[in-house]
Write a protein that holds these residues in place. Structure first.
Motif, mmCIF file in Angstrom:
data_model
loop_
_atom_site.group_PDB
_atom_site.id
_atom_site.type_symbol
_atom_site.label_atom_id
_atom_site.label_comp_id
_atom_site.label_asym_id
_atom_site.label_seq_id
_atom_site.Cartn_x
_atom_site.Cartn_y
_atom_site.Cartn_z
ATOM 1 N N ARG A 35 4.108 -3.925 4.771
ATOM 2 C CA ARG A 35 3.461 -4.971 5.561
ATOM 3 C C ARG A 35 2.238 -5.438 4.800
ATOM 4 N N THR A 37 -1.319 -7.018 4.826
ATOM 5 C CA THR A 37 -2.436 -7.327 5.697
ATOM 6 C C THR A 37 -3.673 -7.502 4.843
ATOM 7 N N VAL A 61 -2.135 -1.344 3.780
ATOM 8 C CA VAL A 61 -2.700 -0.937 5.061
ATOM 9 C C VAL A 61 -4.084 -1.524 5.179
ATOM 10 N N SER A 62 -4.375 -2.223 6.268
ATOM 11 C CA SER A 62 -5.662 -2.901 6.373
ATOM 12 C C SER A 62 -6.803 -1.913 6.580
ATOM 13 N N ASP A 101 -0.609 -0.632 12.336
ATOM 14 C CA ASP A 101 -0.488 -0.293 10.910
ATOM 15 C C ASP A 101 0.159 1.066 10.677
#
Length: 324
Positions: A35, A37, A61-62, A101
């Motif tokens: 993902r 971010t 991962v944010s 997340d």
């Protein structure tokens, strides 16, 4: 290249293995896909291509919003981590983001071990107490300790519901809308907030607040609404029709099987030029025949998409719709 060394060590790759970065076409898809971010921290996930070379792609991962970061106390030897929150909204926002997340970032006074498991305890006002498990997947040493990315373990939607229960925040929207005095206009209150505050609110906003935020001009705020546990399909469709919705929003919606069951959402995703072409074509066959006909005739549709829509339309109609 510390990330490459970390990948080889953590995934037990041969020391002499050859590496190359995976192209976009080689990126995996589905629920376990990386993902993208903001403010990324990296988890390497190697696999092999046909030539035997190891492909490296990154799961981003944010980094936690500084406003959501709790005070921490780490007991490295005992494998315990205490997270102390100052208010209930901070707890709610932190766990909503962490659940999305499946990971979270913390600044710590002591550097933990790579892949060390921790029993975490979150505490807050009103006697709030919640325990959960997490594992260190990336470490960023600093002079005063270390930053660390933790991956949640044995986590499910049930954890969020239990956190809501312990915070005393039910799912009743009417009760949610009573949080603020009736003489204070929600629009007036939201106008005073900066984009970061509106983003944080979006993940836990009431129905009335969401009705205002779906018209926000900031893409991050619109993306924050998608993380709301009680967002409705009509609100998702309204976000997709916003000129401020980003390509990342369309990709996120397109990857969500539940949301894509809605016909209006499907059509909005497929028609938008912001949706990655492979995803748009993937969902093209799920459109109604009448929608395919319209899409095939749209002069402003992407050429490849328009041709594919026509192809599927003709196949369904047995070639009877060539004149359209």
């Amino acid at each position: 290249m510390p990330l490459f060394r970390h990948a080889a060590a953590s995934d037990r790759l041969p020391a002499t293995a050859s590496f190359r970065l995976a192209s976009e076409a080689e990126m995996p898809s589905g629920p376990s896909a990386p993902r993208t971010t903001s403010a990324p921290l990296y988890r390497t996930q190697p696999r092999r291509d046909n030539s035997g070379a190891h492909l490296l792609y990154f799961d981003l991962v944010s980094r936690s919003d500084p406003g959501l970061a709790p005070t921490t106390d780490i007991e490295k030897g005992a494998g315990k981590l205490l997270l102390q929150f100052s208010d209930r909204e901070e707890i709610d926002a932190f766990f909503l983001k962490a659940s999305e997340d499946q990971a979270f970032f913390l600044d710590l006074d002591e550097e933990p071990d790579q892949f060390q498991s921790f029993r975490c305890t979150a505490i807050g006002p009103g006697g709030f107490h919640f325990g959960f498990d997490a594992e260190v997947i990336q470490i960023f040493p600093s002079p005063n300790g270390a930053g660390a990315t933790f991956e949640l373990r044995k986590w499910s939607e049930g954890n969020l519901k239990e956190i809501e229960r312990r915070l005393g925040t039910g799912s009743d929207e009417e009760e949610e809308d009573k949080r603020h005095p009736s003489d204070v206009s929600p629009i007036h209150r939201l106008r005073k907030m900066n984009p970061n505050q509106r983003f944080r609110l979006a993940m836990k906003a009431s129905r009335v607040e969401r009705g205002i935020l779906v018209r926000d001009t900031n893409p991050e705020v619109l993306a924050g609404l998608l993380s709301h546990p009680r967002i409705e399909e009509k609100e998702i469709h309204e976000i997709l029709t916003s000129p401020y919705a980003s390509g990342a929003i369309f990709k996120r919606v397109a990857d969500n099987r539940k949301w894509m069951h809605n016909a209006d959402i499907r059509l909005a995703v497929v028609k938008s030029p912001k949706t990655p072409m492979p995803l748009a074509i993937k969902h093209l066959a799920t459109l109604r025949t009448s929608e395919l006909r319209v899409l095939a005739k749209m002069g402003n549709a992407r050429e490849a998409l328009r041709k594919e829509a026509l192809k599927i339309y003709l196949k369904r109609t047995g070639g009877m719709g060539r004149g359209m």
